[in-house]
Every structure is written in structure tokens, then in C-alpha cells.
Design an enzyme around this catalytic site. Structure first.
Site, mmCIF file in Angstrom:
data_model
loop_
_atom_site.group_PDB
_atom_site.id
_atom_site.type_symbol
_atom_site.label_atom_id
_atom_site.label_comp_id
_atom_site.label_asym_id
_atom_site.label_seq_id
_atom_site.Cartn_x
_atom_site.Cartn_y
_atom_site.Cartn_z
ATOM 1 N N SER A 110 41.586 45.234 43.249
ATOM 2 C CA SER A 110 40.328 45.468 42.551
ATOM 3 C C SER A 110 39.871 46.916 42.785
ATOM 4 O O SER A 110 40.615 47.845 42.506
ATOM 5 C CB SER A 110 39.296 44.421 42.998
ATOM 6 O OG SER A 110 38.210 44.349 42.104
ATOM 7 N N ASP A 250 42.059 36.932 34.433
ATOM 8 C CA ASP A 250 41.455 37.942 35.301
ATOM 9 C C ASP A 250 40.255 38.623 34.650
ATOM 10 O O ASP A 250 40.274 38.913 33.442
ATOM 11 C CB ASP A 250 42.518 39.006 35.597
ATOM 12 C CG ASP A 250 42.317 39.757 36.887
ATOM 13 O OD1 ASP A 250 41.159 39.924 37.313
ATOM 14 O OD2 ASP A 250 43.334 40.197 37.453
ATOM 15 N N HIS A 277 41.390 36.619 39.207
ATOM 16 C CA HIS A 277 41.318 37.897 39.922
ATOM 17 C C HIS A 277 42.000 37.870 41.286
ATOM 18 O O HIS A 277 42.084 38.905 41.949
ATOM 19 C CB HIS A 277 39.836 38.270 40.087
ATOM 20 C CG HIS A 277 39.565 39.716 40.354
ATOM 21 N ND1 HIS A 277 40.056 40.743 39.561
ATOM 22 C CD2 HIS A 277 38.832 40.333 41.335
ATOM 23 C CE1 HIS A 277 39.632 41.901 40.030
ATOM 24 N NE2 HIS A 277 38.903 41.683 41.112
#
Length: 299
Positions: A110, A250, A277
């Protein structure tokens, strides 16, 4: 049989301290893997499963970025204290103090993936490989795709979210419950959430200084200092084999990830069909095999 040794400690970083944990011995048989967690303002906890790589000869370094977890908290810092440059400097400091400069691989998840990409674009000589997991190439792209995902939420959910965002009441229970509809679709689809992911999630909300300053009150309402930041302009400078990872569901949608694929010269992209995610939690066996196959190229 005893597992790989684990050492923990704090590294000086200017006036502050960075907490780290090393699983395996340094130097190892193969390059160390340094894990950059998401957020910003998150902690390492939800990435602890990466420590299993130490059994395959790769020492694994987890650390909590400044402001959270076991690292120094700086609650009174002004917003302009919290910058990507600060966290890039912290990463450089960690690499130097742990003696990793001769050979290491970065795993960034991320926000950590964006940070890792920015580091890699400077072409540090000891970097052997780069994994960019579930990371957008820019926040403007991210925000554009958040609008798409929000529009696909069940009827009325986005209306609740936007009403609270307009009224600046994002700390309300109603906002939190509507936010969780999005999170359970696009952040982690497991029910219940694994304990290590819950630990990270609660750390953000127990100490929200960094997250709220740089990001905002939620994943999809980015109103913080990062709202215009990205790494698209430097992605082409990345000169190591790069693995992109994303989930079919995601929040980092294909449109946010695609610039990496188009700009990085040596890159491949693995999409996890049953994940959002957090593929390392949602499809752990396939995730580990993909990562091990990639790491063979970096040894």
C-alpha cells in the site's frame, strides 16, 4: 526444531527511534527482505507472516515507521513534519544501521509500496529487487478510482459517508459503520479479520496522528497532505526486477497500479483473484509461492 532467531530493538533516527525486528541472521544466505507497511500511520503487525521467508534463507526486517507502533510518537509535530522525505530518510537510516546496503529486497505494501518505489527510483546500488503490493502509483489516481468504488456500494451507503464528510463528523459511529461496508469489500474480505490485521487497524485509530494528517479519516476520503503525491514521474527510473501484486477486489484497482506496469522496465504483475487489499492474508499459500518464486531471481 528451533526456528530462525529473532532480534528486536530500536535504532536511533535523529532525535527519534525506529523500532525494528529481524527474523533470521544478518547477513543471511540470501538478500534480506525489508517490509514497508502501509498507512501512512499503520504498523508492521499485519505483515508478520512475511517472517516465514527466513526459513528459506532470507532474513526479514519488519519495522514500525516513525509516529506509530514501537517507534517514537510525535503527537505535537506540525503537518509539514510528516512528509515522504521523512520516511525515505528513516528507511535509509535503517538500511545503514543494520548493515544491509550490500544486498536487500524491498517489500512495500500500500503506502509502503509507493515509498519503496520512490527509494528504488534513486537506484541504490545494494537493492536487488522490489515488490510493490497493493499500491497506487499516485493519490490523484487513487481518488479517481475511489469515486468508482464508492458508487458501487449498496444503495445509501455512500450518501451516509458523504453527508458525514461534508459535516466533518467522520468520527461518528454511523460513518464508521458505513466505512466498514467499503473495507469489508475492498480492504480485507476475510470474516472475521485475522488478529494481526485487527491489531494494525486498531493501532491506526488509537494513534491517528500520522494517518489523519497525511491521508485523512478513511481510505477513500484522502484529504491529507498526500492527496497530490505520487511516484509516476520516477517509476521509469526503477532498475531492478519488480513484482507487482494486487487483488481482484482491491481498493488499489488496476487503473491505479497500471502505471508501474507500463513504466518500470523489468516488471511482472500478479493479480490474486480471491483477494482485495491483503492477498498475503486472503490467499496466503499462493502469495508465499509467488513471492518465493520471485525471490529466486534476486539471490
Amino acid at each position: 526444531m528451533a526456528g530462525p532467531p529473532v532480534t528486536k530493538g530500536h535504532l536511533p533516527f535523529g532525535r527519534y527511534r525506529t523500532w525494528y525486528r529481524c527474523t533470521g541472521e544478518l547477513p543471511g544466505e540470501r538478500p534480506a527482505l525489508v517490509a514497508l507497511h502501509g498507512g501512512p500511520g499503520s504498523t508492521h503487525d499485519y505483515l508478520t507472516g512475511l517472517a516465514a521467508l527466513a526459513s528459506h534463507g532470507h532474513p526479514v526486517i519488519h519495522y514500525d515507521q516513525l509516529g506509530n507502533g514501537g517507534s517514537s510518537h510525535v503527537p505535537g509535530a506540525p503537518p509539514d513534519f510528516w512528509t515522504p522525505r521523512l520516511f525515505l530518510d528513516e528507511l535509509d537510516n535503517l538500511l545503514d544501521r543494520l548493515g544491509l546496503r550490500d544486498g536487500y529486497v524491498l517489500f512495500g505494501q500500500s503506502w509502503g509500496g509507493m515509498l519503496a518505489a520512490a527509494h528504488a527510483a534513486a537506484r541504490p546500488p545494494g537493492l536487488r529487487g522490489l515488490v510493490i503490493a497493493n499500491a497506487p502509483a499516485s493519490y490523484p489516481l487513487w481518488l479517481k478510482e475511489m469515486a468508482v468504488l464508492r458508487a458501487q456500494l449498496p444503495p445509501g451507503v455512500d450518501d451516509v459517508l458523504r453527508a458525514h464528510e461534508a459535516a466533518d463528523t467522520t468520527d461518528s459511529r454511523e460513518y464508521f459503520e458505513a466505512m466498514m461496508v467499503f473495507y469489508n469489500r475492498h480492504v480485507c474480505r476475510l470474516d472475521p479479520w485475522p488478529g494481526e490485521f485487527q491489531a494494525t487497524f486498531m493501532e491506526i485509530y488509537n494513534n491517528p496522528t500520522v494517518y489523519y494528517t497525511m491521508n485523512g479519516p478513511s481510505e477513500f476520503h484522502v484529504v491529507g497532505t498526500l492527496r497530490d503525491w505520487g511516484v509516476e514521474d520516477v517509476a521509469a527510473d526503477i532498475a531492478v526486477p519488480t513484482l507487482l501484486i494486487s487483488g481482484r477486489h482491491d481498493e488499489a484497482t488496476p487503473e491505479t497500479v497500471r502505471p508501474y506496469f507500463e513504466l518500470i522496465p523489468d516488471v511482472r504483475w500478479e493479480i490474486f483473484e480471491d483477494s482485495s487489499h491483503t492477498p498475503h492474508l486472503e490467499e496466503p499459500e499462493r502469495f508465499m509461492q509467488v513471492l518465493l518464486d520471485y525471490l529466486k531471481e534476486c539471490s
